[in-house]
Write a protein that holds these residues in place. Structure first.
Motif, mmCIF file in Angstrom:
data_model
loop_
_atom_site.group_PDB
_atom_site.id
_atom_site.type_symbol
_atom_site.label_atom_id
_atom_site.label_comp_id
_atom_site.label_asym_id
_atom_site.label_seq_id
_atom_site.Cartn_x
_atom_site.Cartn_y
_atom_site.Cartn_z
ATOM 1 N N VAL A 1 0.826 -1.218 0.000
ATOM 2 C CA VAL A 1 0.000 0.000 0.000
ATOM 3 C C VAL A 1 0.859 1.268 0.000
ATOM 4 C CG1 VAL A 1 -1.629 1.365 1.370
ATOM 5 C CG2 VAL A 1 -2.068 -1.059 0.974
ATOM 6 N N PRO A 2 1.859 1.413 0.879
ATOM 7 C CA PRO A 2 2.645 2.655 0.869
ATOM 8 C C PRO A 2 3.342 2.915 -0.463
ATOM 9 C CG PRO A 2 2.998 1.459 2.907
ATOM 10 C CD PRO A 2 2.259 0.526 1.997
ATOM 11 N N ALA A 3 3.985 1.888 -1.015
ATOM 12 C CA ALA A 3 4.705 2.074 -2.272
ATOM 13 C C ALA A 3 3.755 2.411 -3.412
ATOM 14 C CB ALA A 3 5.508 0.821 -2.610
ATOM 15 N N ALA A 4 2.557 1.828 -3.380
ATOM 16 C CA ALA A 4 1.599 2.028 -4.467
ATOM 17 C C ALA A 4 0.896 3.372 -4.392
ATOM 18 C CB ALA A 4 0.563 0.902 -4.455
ATOM 19 N N THR A 5 0.826 3.978 -3.215
ATOM 20 C CA THR A 5 0.013 5.176 -3.041
ATOM 21 C C THR A 5 0.783 6.408 -2.576
ATOM 22 O OG1 THR A 5 -0.521 4.668 -0.725
ATOM 23 C CG2 THR A 5 -1.953 3.718 -2.423
ATOM 24 N N GLY A 6 1.970 6.221 -2.023
ATOM 25 C CA GLY A 6 2.702 7.342 -1.441
ATOM 26 C C GLY A 6 2.368 7.598 0.010
ATOM 27 N N LEU A 7 1.608 6.700 0.631
ATOM 28 C CA LEU A 7 1.257 6.838 2.040
ATOM 29 C C LEU A 7 2.526 6.824 2.896
ATOM 30 C CD1 LEU A 7 -0.938 6.751 4.328
ATOM 31 C CD2 LEU A 7 -0.785 4.248 4.183
#
Length: 333
Positions: A142-148
């Motif tokens: 999720v972080p890598a895919a969204t920038g979170l």
């Protein structure tokens, strides 16, 4: 650094945003039926309302630090449909999000009945959010895919110390600026954060979506199905239990009680119970870790304000934004 309030108030920005909205609606075969309005502008985001032949839609743009929200909502919808509003269009590079109207929030639902949010409704909010967290914990991309942004508990001591050192170097007028004696006092508290971070990490729970501002104004009540969570611009990928910090304080404020009031602890226990069952961790151990969790969560709160204020010109950062510094003190004292 752009003055976003002025930019979002300009005709140039409005033309760009409305052209994008109209293009996306045309592709979906939908028609605008009235004037597009701008109900609010904040230094961190703005929204437009769009009346259409299928109901009112909402457009949102965040400032750069929260621009990940659009991609994050799309990712959550793909992973856990029904837990967020289904995005009608996303422009991740600009942080643009077009969504259907969510209806009343949990807080609005209570206000229409002339009452505060009941403990049972708070339990629903927290346990359903825990279910979303459990689902997303199995999607570590999720972080890598969204920038979170990511804040692993193990990194909290270093992150906290670095935050103190940045705050000392801020201009005198900056809302997060601290002086040298205060900085020394806070740096002396880094071992407290290290101990707290170790306690939190030892619980063995996976990192997942930490809302960082979870309360009944940030969850829609649909006609059927689960609550739908929104306003994720403050979020982190971090320890799940940090999401308890804001609910504890909002409940205590609304009910005019302490956070150890049985109504508050009962709601928190319902949330902890989801994690106790899922990961076979004794409830007593989770409860005992809450002070340590609160210290790490306070760092989350500080960092969210730091990143917002980093995108705000000093002349635009009025006293109404003076929330952040207290959280760094809470984390390290």
């Amino acid at each position: 650094m752009r003055d976003l309030v002025t930019w979002w108030s300009s005709s140039d920005w409005r033309r760009e945003a409305e052209a994008w909205i109209l293009d996306r609606l045309a592709c979906a075969g939908r028609t605008v039926t009235g004037p597009i309005e701008q109900p609010r502008i904040r230094v961190w985001s703005t929204q437009l309302t769009v009346p259409t032949d299928v109901g009112r839609l909402w457009f949102k743009e965040n400032s750069a630090p929260g621009a990940f929200e659009a991609a994050l909502v799309a990712r959550i919808h793909a992973r856990s449909p029904g837990r967020v509003l289904p995005p009608l269009a996303v422009e991740a590079s600009r942080g643009w999000l077009l969504s259907p109207d969510g209806g009343p929030t949990l807080a609005e639902h209570a206000r229409t009945q002339g009452r505060p949010v009941h403990p049972a409704e708070w339990e629903l909010l927290l346990t359903q959010y825990a279910a979303l967290q459990l689902d997303l914990a199995t999607d570590p991309d999720v972080p890598a895919a969204t920038g979170l942004p990511v804040l692993d508990p193990a990194d909290a001591p270093t992150v906290a110390a670095d935050a103190v050192r940045r705050a000392v170097l801020l201009p005198e007028a900056h809302l997060l600026r601290i002086d040298d004696p205060t900085a020394r006092a806070l740096l002396a508290g880094v071992p407290l954060m290290a101990a707290a971070a170790a306690t939190v990490a030892d619980l063995g729970l996976p990192n997942t979506l930490e809302h960082n501002d979870l309360h009944p104004n940030n969850a829609f009540v649909p006609g059927t199905g689960p609550l739908r969570f929104f306003d994720l611009g403050d979020a982190f990928w971090g320890h799940p239990l940090c999401s308890v910090l804001v609910p504890e304080r909002v409940m205590a404020q609304e009910w005019r009680c302490a956070i150890d009031d049985p109504r508050v602890t009962g709601v928190v226990d319902a949330y902890l119970g989801v994690w106790a069952d899922a990961y076979d961790v004794p409830m007593a151990r989770l409860r005992a870790a809450l002070p340590a969790v609160g210290r790490v969560a306070a760092l989350h709160r500080y960092l969210s304000w730091e990143r917002v204020l980093a995108a705000v010109p000093p002349a635009c950062a009025g006293p109404e934004l003076d929330y952040g510094a207290q959280w760094l003190r809470h984390a390290l004292t």
